[in-house]
Design a protein around this motif. Structure first.
Motif, PDB file in Angstrom:
ATOM      1  N   GLY A  90      40.237  52.528  36.078  1.00 60.32           N
ATOM      2  CA  GLY A  90      39.073  52.030  35.699  1.00 60.32           C
ATOM      3  C   GLY A  90      39.522  50.655  35.183  1.00 60.32           C
ATOM      4  N   ARG A  91      40.800  50.449  34.773  1.00 66.01           N
ATOM      5  CA  ARG A  91      41.330  49.058  34.425  1.00 66.01           C
ATOM      6  C   ARG A  91      41.301  48.174  35.905  1.00 66.01           C
ATOM      7  NH1 ARG A  91      42.873  47.239  29.688  1.00 66.01           N
ATOM      8  NH2 ARG A  91      43.608  45.143  29.691  1.00 66.01           N
ATOM      9  N   TYR A  92      41.951  48.891  36.860  1.00 65.64           N
ATOM     10  CA  TYR A  92      42.103  48.048  38.132  1.00 65.64           C
ATOM     11  C   TYR A  92      40.737  47.762  38.577  1.00 65.64           C
ATOM     12  CZ  TYR A  92      46.847  49.524  37.563  1.00 65.64           C
ATOM     13  OH  TYR A  92      48.227  49.778  37.041  1.00 65.64           O
ATOM     14  N   ARG A  93      39.801  48.536  38.426  1.00 65.67           N
ATOM     15  CA  ARG A  93      38.358  48.248  38.770  1.00 65.67           C
ATOM     16  C   ARG A  93      37.747  47.257  38.043  1.00 65.67           C
ATOM     17  NH1 ARG A  93      34.061  52.226  37.941  1.00 65.67           N
ATOM     18  NH2 ARG A  93      32.760  50.739  39.235  1.00 65.67           N
ATOM     19  N   LEU A  94      38.181  47.012  36.514  1.00 65.93           N
ATOM     20  CA  LEU A  94      37.889  46.033  35.700  1.00 65.93           C
ATOM     21  C   LEU A  94      38.410  44.507  36.509  1.00 65.93           C
ATOM     22  CD1 LEU A  94      36.428  44.905  32.984  1.00 65.93           C
ATOM     23  CD2 LEU A  94      38.808  45.215  32.113  1.00 65.93           C
ATOM     24  N   GLN A  95      39.745  44.705  36.826  1.00 62.57           N
ATOM     25  CA  GLN A  95      40.320  43.510  37.139  1.00 62.57           C
ATOM     26  C   GLN A  95      39.855  42.973  38.390  1.00 62.57           C
ATOM     27  OE1 GLN A  95      44.453  44.952  37.105  1.00 62.57           O
ATOM     28  NE2 GLN A  95      44.732  44.552  35.136  1.00 62.57           N
ATOM     29  N   SER A  96      39.390  44.021  39.081  1.00 62.13           N
ATOM     30  CA  SER A  96      38.729  43.671  40.379  1.00 62.13           C
ATOM     31  C   SER A  96      37.564  42.576  40.233  1.00 62.13           C
ATOM     32  CB  SER A  96      38.679  44.697  41.519  1.00 62.13           C
ATOM     33  OG  SER A  96      37.750  44.452  42.604  1.00 62.13           O
ATOM     34  N   LEU A  97      36.566  43.184  39.331  1.00 56.07           N
ATOM     35  CA  LEU A  97      35.496  42.556  39.001  1.00 56.07           C
ATOM     36  C   LEU A  97      35.459  41.262  38.283  1.00 56.07           C
ATOM     37  CD1 LEU A  97      33.726  45.792  37.332  1.00 56.07           C
ATOM     38  CD2 LEU A  97      32.917  44.474  39.474  1.00 56.07           C
ATOM     39  N   GLN A 143      23.176  50.902  37.672  1.00 55.49           N
ATOM     40  CA  GLN A 143      24.054  50.864  36.399  1.00 55.49           C
ATOM     41  C   GLN A 143      23.452  50.176  35.246  1.00 55.49           C
ATOM     42  OE1 GLN A 143      28.397  52.229  37.897  1.00 55.49           O
ATOM     43  NE2 GLN A 143      27.966  49.906  37.809  1.00 55.49           N
ATOM     44  N   ASN A 144      23.650  50.347  34.036  1.00 56.30           N
ATOM     45  CA  ASN A 144      23.241  49.462  32.834  1.00 56.30           C
ATOM     46  C   ASN A 144      24.276  48.103  32.854  1.00 56.30           C
ATOM     47  OD1 ASN A 144      21.003  50.636  31.932  1.00 56.30           O
ATOM     48  ND2 ASN A 144      22.052  52.066  30.588  1.00 56.30           N
ATOM     49  N   PHE A 145      25.547  48.738  33.227  1.00 58.28           N
ATOM     50  CA  PHE A 145      26.561  47.490  33.001  1.00 58.28           C
ATOM     51  C   PHE A 145      27.459  47.568  34.285  1.00 58.28           C
ATOM     52  CE2 PHE A 145      25.454  48.317  28.704  1.00 58.28           C
ATOM     53  CZ  PHE A 145      24.894  47.178  28.241  1.00 58.28           C
ATOM     54  N   LEU A 146      28.572  46.869  34.529  1.00 56.52           N
ATOM     55  CA  LEU A 146      29.196  46.752  35.521  1.00 56.52           C
ATOM     56  C   LEU A 146      30.068  48.028  35.992  1.00 56.52           C
ATOM     57  CD1 LEU A 146      30.072  42.765  35.920  1.00 56.52           C
ATOM     58  CD2 LEU A 146      28.943  44.306  37.666  1.00 56.52           C
ATOM     59  N   LEU A 147      30.478  48.420  34.790  1.00 52.08           N
ATOM     60  CA  LEU A 147      31.436  49.506  34.857  1.00 52.08           C
ATOM     61  C   LEU A 147      30.846  51.141  34.448  1.00 52.08           C
ATOM     62  CD1 LEU A 147      34.880  48.509  33.837  1.00 52.08           C
ATOM     63  CD2 LEU A 147      34.312  49.180  35.971  1.00 52.08           C
ATOM     64  N   GLY A 148      29.394  50.863  34.451  1.00 50.37           N
ATOM     65  CA  GLY A 148      28.600  51.979  34.056  1.00 50.37           C
ATOM     66  C   GLY A 148      27.702  51.988  33.043  1.00 50.37           C
ATOM     67  N   ASP A 149      28.038  52.811  32.038  1.00 44.62           N
ATOM     68  CA  ASP A 149      26.744  53.029  30.933  1.00 44.62           C
ATOM     69  C   ASP A 149      27.352  52.047  29.644  1.00 44.62           C
ATOM     70  OD1 ASP A 149      24.960  54.220  32.091  1.00 44.62           O
ATOM     71  OD2 ASP A 149      26.163  56.414  31.739  1.00 44.62           O
ATOM     72  N   TYR A 150      28.634  51.467  29.660  1.00 48.14           N
ATOM     73  CA  TYR A 150      29.138  50.750  28.576  1.00 48.14           C
ATOM     74  C   TYR A 150      29.502  49.290  28.952  1.00 48.14           C
ATOM     75  CZ  TYR A 150      33.973  51.568  29.803  1.00 48.14           C
ATOM     76  OH  TYR A 150      35.138  51.842  30.628  1.00 48.14           O
ATOM     77  N   PHE A 151      29.496  48.411  27.937  1.00 46.48           N
ATOM     78  CA  PHE A 151      29.613  47.121  27.950  1.00 46.48           C
ATOM     79  C   PHE A 151      31.055  46.711  27.940  1.00 46.48           C
ATOM     80  CE2 PHE A 151      30.568  43.288  25.873  1.00 46.48           C
ATOM     81  CZ  PHE A 151      29.714  42.124  26.562  1.00 46.48           C
ATOM     82  N   THR A 152      31.428  45.908  28.997  1.00 47.90           N
ATOM     83  CA  THR A 152      32.978  45.567  28.973  1.00 47.90           C
ATOM     84  C   THR A 152      33.127  43.942  29.153  1.00 47.90           C
ATOM     85  OG1 THR A 152      33.326  45.407  31.347  1.00 47.90           O
ATOM     86  CG2 THR A 152      33.456  47.656  30.126  1.00 47.90           C
ATOM     87  N   VAL A 153      34.279  43.455  29.040  1.00 49.71           N
ATOM     88  CA  VAL A 153      34.220  41.986  29.167  1.00 49.71           C
ATOM     89  C   VAL A 153      34.033  41.472  30.767  1.00 49.71           C
ATOM     90  CG1 VAL A 153      36.325  41.918  27.174  1.00 49.71           C
ATOM     91  CG2 VAL A 153      36.813  42.553  29.673  1.00 49.71           C
ATOM     92  N   ALA A 154      33.737  42.301  31.526  1.00 52.46           N
ATOM     93  CA  ALA A 154      33.211  41.877  32.754  1.00 52.46           C
ATOM     94  C   ALA A 154      31.883  41.480  32.706  1.00 52.46           C
ATOM     95  CB  ALA A 154      33.555  42.996  33.822  1.00 52.46           C
TER      96      ALA A 154
END
Length: 202
Positions: A90-97, A143-154
């Motif tokens: 998931g962290r690598y997905r975040l970095q990709s985004l 999805q609600n947010f880029l990584l799914g159901d929860y808000f991230t820095v992306a």
């Protein structure tokens, strides 16, 4: 911590992240035209690149580049769940985004703010932006947010970049999912606090 910012610039994403993380911080406004701080001193003495964001951490070290700041802030408050754990897929997905937003969206907005950019340059940037916004719409999907159901820095970063569309007459009407994300993110109390602190209209 001290965040060097300019209202509505990409530093807004880091400001949002600090508010979401609940980390004690001070914000210092930078005049990006003159590269000066409120006391008239030269910002480039602090951040040689002369742009925002830059974050001075507790030990006095300075960190620059938005995607790095966003992950650093998230890692200071793991309970806030602003980023997947280091080493996880998931962290690598975040970095990709974050890289996609930085290089494909943020970068293509830049010529539209540059009064010296040629019309042909701006037209090319608008064309690329249209394609990349369509890709971002697909990445978000249902999805609600880029990584799914929860808000991230992306999401903080994408929200910030999408906010530039109205400033340079980029029409987001073809991208209803991105518009819904904007509204979803803007409704968050931490986002409203950051925007109000920067003097931005909610």
């Amino acid at each position: 911590m001290k965040l060097y910012f300019s209202p509505a610039a990409c530093s807004l994403a880091s400001h949002i992240a600090l508010e979401e993380a609940g980390l004690k911080h001070e914000i210092i406004r930078v005049d990006l035209r003159s590269k000066t701080l409120p006391d008239g001193s030269d910002y480039r003495q602090i951040c040689p690149q002369g742009y925002v964001p830059a974050l001075q951490v507790k030990n006095g070290e300075l960190l620059s580049e938005g995607p790095a700041l966003l992950q650093y802030i998230a890692d200071q408050a793991p309970a806030a769940n602003l980023a997947p754990a280091n080493g996880s897929f998931g962290r690598y997905r975040l970095q990709s985004l974050l890289n996609f937003i930085a290089t494909e969206l943020h970068k293509n907005f830049s010529p539209l703010f540059d009064p010296s950019a040629a019309d042909v340059t701006k037209a090319a940037a608008r064309s690329r932006l249209s394609q990349r916004l369509a890709q971002a719409e697909q990445l978000l999907g249902a999805q609600n947010f880029l990584l799914g159901d929860y808000f991230t820095v992306a999401d903080a970063y994408l929200f910030t970049v999408l906010g530039w569309a109205r400033m340079v007459s980029v029409d987001l009407a073809p991208f209803p999912l991105l518009q819904q994300l904007q509204q979803r993110v803007q409704s968050r109390p931490a986002v409203q606090r950051a925007m109000l602190a920067e003097g931005l209209t909610l």
